[in-house]
Each structure stands twice: as structure tokens, then as C-alpha cells.
Design a protein around this motif. Structure first.
Motif, mmCIF file in Angstrom:
data_model
loop_
_atom_site.group_PDB
_atom_site.id
_atom_site.type_symbol
_atom_site.label_atom_id
_atom_site.label_comp_id
_atom_site.label_asym_id
_atom_site.label_seq_id
_atom_site.Cartn_x
_atom_site.Cartn_y
_atom_site.Cartn_z
ATOM 1 N N GLU A 36 0.849 -1.190 0.000
ATOM 2 C CA GLU A 36 0.000 0.000 0.000
ATOM 3 C C GLU A 36 0.885 1.241 0.000
ATOM 4 O O GLU A 36 1.946 1.267 0.629
ATOM 5 C CB GLU A 36 -0.907 0.004 1.231
ATOM 6 N N PRO A 37 0.491 2.304 -0.694
ATOM 7 C CA PRO A 37 1.344 3.502 -0.794
ATOM 8 C C PRO A 37 1.653 4.090 0.573
ATOM 9 O O PRO A 37 0.782 4.239 1.420
ATOM 10 C CB PRO A 37 0.499 4.456 -1.640
ATOM 11 N N GLN B 204 4.595 -0.877 5.971
ATOM 12 C CA GLN B 204 4.085 -0.939 4.603
ATOM 13 C C GLN B 204 5.128 -1.392 3.578
ATOM 14 O O GLN B 204 5.332 -0.755 2.537
ATOM 15 C CB GLN B 204 3.486 0.413 4.214
ATOM 16 N N ASP C 39 5.587 2.410 -2.944
ATOM 17 C CA ASP C 39 4.607 1.338 -3.069
ATOM 18 C C ASP C 39 5.349 0.066 -3.447
ATOM 19 O O ASP C 39 6.583 0.014 -3.339
ATOM 20 C CB ASP C 39 3.485 1.699 -4.054
ATOM 21 N N ASN C 40 4.667 -0.940 -3.890
ATOM 22 C CA ASN C 40 5.312 -2.231 -4.136
ATOM 23 C C ASN C 40 6.299 -2.174 -5.293
ATOM 24 O O ASN C 40 7.281 -2.917 -5.315
ATOM 25 C CB ASN C 40 4.247 -3.300 -4.417
#
Length: 459
Positions: free
Chosen positions: A147-148, A267, A399-400
Motif C-alpha cells: 500500500e502507498p 508498509q 509502493d510495491n
């Protein structure tokens, strides 16, 4: 009404004027408050309220605050944030209280560790004082991996916090209103034991600790000297640092590193925070090296960031960087660290390491405060971009697939921009983004500071 050519009002204004009046060309004082001020004396109302991430930032955080020395084991109230002022029956946690003698008098500092929280959830909380409560604050827990995530980073603040650093904080929050985590590179203050300096640091932080978690590295200025200029001279960890933050208790082994190193996950990023001062001066270099190796080896996430005060590659050419670089950079490269965020040198510079063909980690040195040094000739050759005489903050958006890093000046202008892109196989590539950057800044317009120092651009 006039008296001898002066209005009565003007004469009154002169009588009431502050003791220090800055004249053109005169350096302003480090502190905005006068000597003997009681502005930052602890009271019945809780203040210096600040939350830091738990080891797993998606399920908890710890809150630190202080009061006068009459408050014992107060509670924190917390619940999922509501749209109504009716908060019902919040969860209550009793804090652990520690007494200590600050330079402004006796203080009680309180810590509450909050666990069992839901990921990506907005919580509201307040803390108790002596017959009083703080206002309700809101913080969001970290979300799931991928998730950002938006992170703010600040280099050294150290000097004139209330006067100059406060506008850096406000501009950073304006550019990244979605940030949920703020990192600091250490040297938050100039004098480790001056409680007024800590008071101005917290005031300069403004609303930032109300809305995001704070994770600082420790700098050399958070230590103090004992037996200075004698054969027994030694570094001692300043008590103010110990009482200011509620950090994760998972640091390196040994008394000189356990309280100043830590790690946490948020995250999809593993953050590792080192203590360069104790590594260089208190014999913890090898213990921290082993600890970092273990923490990074067990990282299940796609990204990793190291935060440390002293730079691995010094933009000022300081020799101590060589010791840290020899021990720590091979570990960082071995485990694929993406970004190393540093301070200490009061300039700006970014570069890769010495290993040919390796763009990562990217090593960044930055400064948020007004003390500004000059770059070495080596830094001008081997770092790009660089900056002198420039207050900055950084925004990271992760993010990812991507880690986007931007450095902005205190007026919000884009100074540096780079992106690390990760493909489906986990391979990473660095991409420079040059559009929109302003020209590199230097200090050729000033030969010395107002105080006459030629090794600095401003002080």
C-alpha cells in the motif's frame, strides 16, 4: 502626547523591548527565548506529546509525553476515530512514569505502549496530566505491504529551531499532507542538556507529531562531554534524548547502543536506525554491525532504508566516515539496502557507493536547519546533485513497485528527484528524474559567516 520629541507610546515601547535586538549584519541567537524564561517549564498540562512506531507499525505505536513532577502513572485513552464528539468508552492504558531533573526543573515523563491495533486505521487518543487532558489527536497505523506510504525526512535541525526550522516543517507538511511517518537524521538540538532547546524543537515541530509517527536517529549533539579537556574525557548519552521519545526496544546489544538503535516495519519497508556516535566513540561499531546484519537478513519486505546521523561518504571530507563506511557499507550492499539517509555535515549531497556497477544503496546527506557548512572538492566531484546554503526536506513515496525520492528547498522548490523501480522479479533500477529541478546552489556569494567563520556559509 509628546515629551522631548518622543511620543509616550514610543518611550514605553523602548522600555518593554526585548534584551536582544538583532541589527543588520548581526548573527541572531540560537534560542528565541531569553535566558531565565519559564516558557518551557513542565506544568499540569501534558506537553511534548509524540508517538513513535512499534516494531510492527501496522499494529501499534508508543506515546511519550511529560508533565510536572506531581503526575504519577497517568493514562492514555485511545479508540478508533469517530465522526462524532461522542467517543464512548475508549481503551485506557496506564503509562510508565520516569522522574528526572531537567535544566528547567523536575519533570515526570510518561510512556504508554499501545498494541493490538488494526492496520491502516485512524485512531484518536489523548493523554492525561494533573487534573487535565491533552486535546484529542489522530494517527493512522501502517497499512499492508504494497500500500502507498508517504514519508518525510529531515536532516539536522540543531540550531535556531523555532526561528528557522519551523518553516521547513510547515512547508514539508504542505507538500506531503498524506505523510504518516517522519524521519530525523539526528542533531535535533545543539546542547544535549538544554531543556529550552528541546522546548523549541518541539514547538518548531508544530502539528507534525499530532498527525504522524516520528522516528529519529541520534546525533553527536544528543550526547554530552564529561571531564572535557582532561584525560578522563568521555561521551555520555544526554538524558534529554532518553526522555524525549518512546522508541522500539529492539536495538543492538550493549549498554551504549541498546537505547539508541532500533528497527521497525511499515508498509513493505524495513527501517533500520543506527548510532554513529557510539560506534565511533563508545566502542559499539562491531555490535551494531552484527545487529544490522541480522535485522536486514531477516527482512521479508521488498524495501529497506537505513537512517544514521554520520554519513558513510562525508560531503565535508571528514575522516571518521571511513571507519563507518568500511564496517557498514558492505552489510548494506550485501542485503540490498535501497536508501541511506544521513545528516551531520550540514550540506546536501547524493551518490552511490564505491562498488562498480552498483547504483544502490543511494547515500543521501541533507540539512533542515540554518547552520550551513561548505562542501569539499571531493564531494563536488563525486556527488550529484550537491548544495550549500540551502535548507531542505525530503518526501519519499513508496509502493510495491516504486520508491520515489524528492528533495525540496524550504520554499518548496524541487531540488533532487530520483526513483527506484522494482520489476516483477524483484530486480531494481535507478532512474534519475531531472525535469523541474532548480539549478544547484552553492555559497560562492559569501566568504564567511557573520561570525567570521570561513568553513561555514551560515551559522
Amino acid at each position: 502626547m509628546r515629551k522631548g520629541g518622543w511620543t509616550v507610546l514610543a518611550a514605553f515601547a523602548l522600555v518593554m523591548a526585548p534584551a536582544f535586538t538583532q541589527s543588520p549584519g548581526e548573527n541572531e541567537p540560537n534560542l528565541a527565548v531569553r535566558a531565565g524564561s519559564t516558557r518551557y517549564v513542565a506544568s499540569a498540562m501534558p506537553d511534548r506529546i509524540i508517538a513513535s512506531p512499534a516494531q510492527d507499525a501496522s499494529s501499534g505505536f508508543a506515546v511519550n509525553w511529560r508533565t510536572n513532577d506531581r503526575v504519577q502513572s497517568p493514562v492514555i485513552e485511545i479508540r478508533i476515530a469517530t465522526d462524532s464528539p461522542d467517543v464512548g468508552e475508549p481503551r485506557r492504558i496506564t503509562a510508565v512514569t520516569r522522574a528526572w531533573q531537567a535544566s528547567n526543573g523536575g519533570v515526570h515523563v510518561h510512556r504508554a505502549d499501545i498494541d493490538g491495533l488494526a492496520p491502516d486505521t485512524l485512531y484518536m487518543f489523548r493523554v492525561q496530566g494533573e487534573g487535565s487532558w491533552s486535546g484529542w489527536r489522530q494517527l493512522r497505523t501502517a497499512a499492508a505491504t504494497g500500500e502507498p506510504l508517504t514519508v518525510l525526512f529531515f536532516g539536522d535541525t540543531q540550531n535556531k529551531n523555532l526561528s528557522h526550522v519551523s518553516r521547513v516543517t510547515r512547508e514539508a507538511m504542505r507538500h506531503a499532507p498524506d505523510a504518516t511517518l517522519a524521519l530525523y537524521a539526528g542533531d535535533l538540538v545543539a546542547e544535549a542538556v538544554d531543556d529550552n532547546e528541546w522546548g523549541e524543537w518541539f514547538e518548531a515541530a508544530g502539528d507534525l507529531p499530532d498527525v504522524m509517527l516520528v522516528a529519529p536517529a541520534i546525533g553527536n549533539h544528543e550526547y554530552r562531554e564529561e571531564f572535557e579537556d582532561t584525560p578522563q574525557e568521555r561521551r555520555v548519552l544526554g538524558e534529554s534524548w532518553m526522555q524525549a521519545f518512546a522508541l522500539p526496544r529492539n536495538g543492538a546489544e550493549g549498554e551504549h547502543a541498546r537505547a539508541t538503535t532500533y528497527w521497525f516495519d511499515a508498509q513493505g519497508v524495513r527501517f533500520v536506525v543506527l548510532d554513529g556516535t557510539s560506534a565511533l566513540d563508545l566502542g559499539t561499531l562491531q555490535a551494531q554491525t552484527r545487529w544490522m546484519d541480522r535485522v536486514l537478513a531477516r527482512n521479508p519486505h521488498p524495501w529497506s532504508i537505513v537512517l544514521v546521523h554520520q554519513p558513510m561518504y562525508s560531503p565535508r571530507g571528514r575522516g571518521a566516515s571511513e571507519r563507518l563506511r568500511a564496517a557498514w557499507v558492505p552489510v548494506m550492499e550485501k542485503h540490498g539496502v535501497d536508501l541511506v539517509l544521513q545528516g551531520h555535515d550540514h550540506t546536501y549531497g547524493r551518490r552511490a557507493g564505491d562498488t562498480r556497477g552498483k547504483a544502490l544503496p543511494q547515500f543521501v546527506v541533507s540539512v533542515a536547519g540554518p547552520k550551513q557548512y561548505r562542501l569539499s572538492d571531493e564531494a563536488k566531484r563525486e556527488m550529484a546533485p550537491t548544495a550549500e546554503d540551502t535548507q531542505l526536506f525530503q518526501v519519499l513515496r513508496i509502493d510495491n513497485q516504486r520508491m520515489r525520492y524528492q528533495a525540496r528547498t524550504v520554499t518548496g522548490r524541487l531540488y533532487d528527484d530520483v526513483e527506484i523501480v522494482r520489476d516483477a522479479q524483484g530486480r531494481k533500477q535507478l532512474r534519475e528524474i531531472r525535469e523541474g529541478r532548480i539549478a544547484e546552489r552553492d555559497c560562492t556569494h559569501r566568504d564567511a559567516t557573520l561570525g567570521g567563520r570561513s568553513d561555514r556559509c551560515w551559522e
